[in-house]
Design an enzyme around this catalytic site. Structure first.
Site, PDB file in Angstrom:
ATOM      1  N   LEU A   1       0.690  -1.231  -0.022  1.00 26.04           N
ATOM      2  CA  LEU A   1       0.046   0.166   0.055  1.00 26.04           C
ATOM      3  C   LEU A   1       0.974   1.228  -0.044  1.00 26.04           C
ATOM      4  CD1 LEU A   1      -2.761  -1.357   2.438  1.00 26.04           C
ATOM      5  CD2 LEU A   1      -2.705  -1.366   0.050  1.00 26.04           C
TER       6      LEU A   1
ATOM      7  N   ASP B   1       3.452   5.048  -7.358  1.00 26.75           N
ATOM      8  CA  ASP B   1       3.263   5.440  -5.860  1.00 26.75           C
ATOM      9  C   ASP B   1       3.211   6.684  -5.648  1.00 26.75           C
ATOM     10  OD1 ASP B   1       2.721   2.572  -6.331  1.00 26.75           O
ATOM     11  OD2 ASP B   1       4.531   2.108  -5.224  1.00 26.75           O
TER      12      ASP B   1
HETATM   13  C1  GLA Z   1       5.573  -1.151  -6.409  1.00 26.78           C
HETATM   14  C2  GLA Z   1       6.330  -0.043  -7.242  1.00 26.78           C
HETATM   15  C3  GLA Z   1       5.438   0.530  -8.301  1.00 26.78           C
HETATM   16  C4  GLA Z   1       4.814  -0.531  -9.240  1.00 26.78           C
HETATM   17  C5  GLA Z   1       4.062  -1.708  -8.461  1.00 26.78           C
HETATM   18  C6  GLA Z   1       3.550  -2.562  -9.131  1.00 26.78           C
HETATM   19  O1  GLA Z   1       4.267  -0.609  -5.702  1.00 26.78           O
HETATM   20  O2  GLA Z   1       6.590   0.744  -6.167  1.00 26.78           O
HETATM   21  O3  GLA Z   1       6.280   1.600  -8.992  1.00 26.78           O
HETATM   22  O4  GLA Z   1       5.721  -0.836 -10.107  1.00 26.78           O
HETATM   23  O5  GLA Z   1       4.894  -2.098  -7.440  1.00 26.78           O
HETATM   24  O6  GLA Z   1       2.387  -2.320 -10.229  1.00 26.78           O
END
Ligand code: GLA
Length: 389
Positions: free
Chosen positions: A124, A172
């Site tokens: 998360l 994120d």
């Molecule tokens: C992690 C990474 C993101 C993305 C996800 C998979 O959360 O921080 O940049 O690559 O995995 O979608």
């Protein structure tokens, strides 16, 4: 005493000064997994779980950090020529400071108190939340608060890529800064433009934390990224215009399949089909067709499980159990994988029952007590008003 006034109070007793406080949310990704570092599409929403950073200036050029979560301190001297990572929680905020300085912002020394309620290891984005809250706090203190938010997201990702050593994409950090209440973002990870899509009141986003985090996550993540780069290198020999898997469609992938090993083909097929699913899910949301959205989520999970191979037993179980409950439109793992959480789209009328029943069923099968949250898309990061402290 509210949580925020308690943070301010603890800051005062530790550092003997009144702080400014910044908050940044974690996120849940509805669909579009591992597409961000392939220049593709994702659909994250910020969620009402926050990291707070309280800050006040010092007279020297030191950063003195305290983490409530780890009950631990850390220090960095901005005047020192090389600040090195220590493989601990403090690499995230210190990495951000290093990148801000590299971007030409002269930081002031500061005391920081960090508190986070974003569960660690749940997929998360506790790391993006700490990076973004720290970046806002340090930039504000340096008088650089007008720093563009897209630039700030890039800078936080760079801190994680270069200082922490995880080759993550930008999803994120981007959504932690740009989240919108009651909306998910259809994010184009190449142009860094987005469309806000309203999540109707008739459905709830339910997050189920499996409470497991498998050790391989870090290395496997970087390996998947390398697999995608390998696919692009090989496909570019016949498709010279491509820069990323974003530029390849399913027809082209099938046509040139012989250039790829079985494993690389599977990885590429996940990415290329996942991008299509994200765009179709966005269409479905615009048309109010939640059933179609839910179907794409189910397909996404199977693709992550069988082609990209980033799921695990507990995530698969949580998804299977979800489909046995009433009112479920779709369920899938969310985030990087190898443990962490699932995201479920559930008819609002059944969300309470879903939470209770899936919790009990998962516990019965695994002996683990899952954490289940019925959550709402939240506003992106920003300063906390002094009146709230
Ligand atoms: C992690 C990474 C993101 C993305 C996800 C998979 O959360 O921080 O940049 O690559 O995995 O979608």
């Amino acid at each position: 005493m509210t949580r925020l006034s308690s943070i301010a109070e603890r800051f005062r007793s530790r550092f003997n000064a009144d702080p400014r406080v910044f908050r940044a949310p974690g996120r849940v990704n509805l669909i579009g997994e591992h597409t961000d570092y392939n220049d593709g599409f994702a659909m994250p929403a910020a969620i009402e779980f926050y990291c707070w950073v309280a800050i006040a200036p010092r007279d020297d050029r030191k950063l003195d950090l305290y983490s409530e979560e780890f009950s631990a301190s850390a220090e960095a001297d901005l005047a020192s020529p090389a600040i090195a990572p220590t493989k601990s929680w403090s690499d995230y905020p210190i990495g951000v400071a290093v990148e801000l300085e590299k971007a030409g912002i002269r930081l002031r020394g500061a005391n920081l108190l960090i508190e986070s309620e974003v569960p660690i290891g749940a997929g998360l984005s506790s790391s993006a939340a700490i990076e973004v809250a720290t970046a806002l706090a340090l930039a504000d203190l340096a008088g650089a608060s007008s720093f563009d938010r897209v630039q700030l997201a890039r800078l936080c990702r760079k801190a994680e890529n270069e200082f922490v050593g995880a080759r993550v994409g930008i999803m994120d950090q981007f959504v932690s800064l740009h989240g919108q209440k009651d909306h998910a973002l259809l994010l184009d990870c190449r142009s860094l433009t987005f469309e806000s899509l309203a999540i109707p009141d008739s459905v709830k986003l339910v997050i189920c934390n499996t409470m497991v985090k498998h050790e391989l996550a870090f290395g496997e993540y970087n390996r998947r990224r390398a697999d995608c780069e390998e696919a692009v290198r090989r496909l570019a020999t016949v498709l010279p215009g491509i820069r990323a898997l974003r530029d390849v469609n399913l027809v082209q992938l099938e046509q040139h399949r012989a250039l790829l090993s079985d494993v690389i083909y599977k990885r590429a097929l996940h990415i290329v089909s996942e991008d299509e699913r994200v765009l179709d899910s966005a269409q479905a949301l615009r048309a109010g067709d939640i059933e179609r959205f839910g179907k794409r989520m189910g397909e996404s999970h199977r693709s992550l499980r069988d082609l990209y191979e980033v799921s695990c037993r507990e995530l698969d179980l949580m998804v299977d159990l979800a489909y046995q409950q009433k009112g479920v439109y779709g369920a899938r793992m969310t985030g990087g994988g190898f443990g962490g959480a699932t995201i479920n789209l559930v008819d609002a009328r059944y969300a309470g029952e879903f939470k209770e029943k899936i919790g009990r069923a998962y516990q019965k099968e695994t002996g683990l007590m899952p954490q289940i949250y019925i959550c709402k898309p939240a506003e992106g990061a920003g300063p906390v008003a002094p009146s709230e402290l």
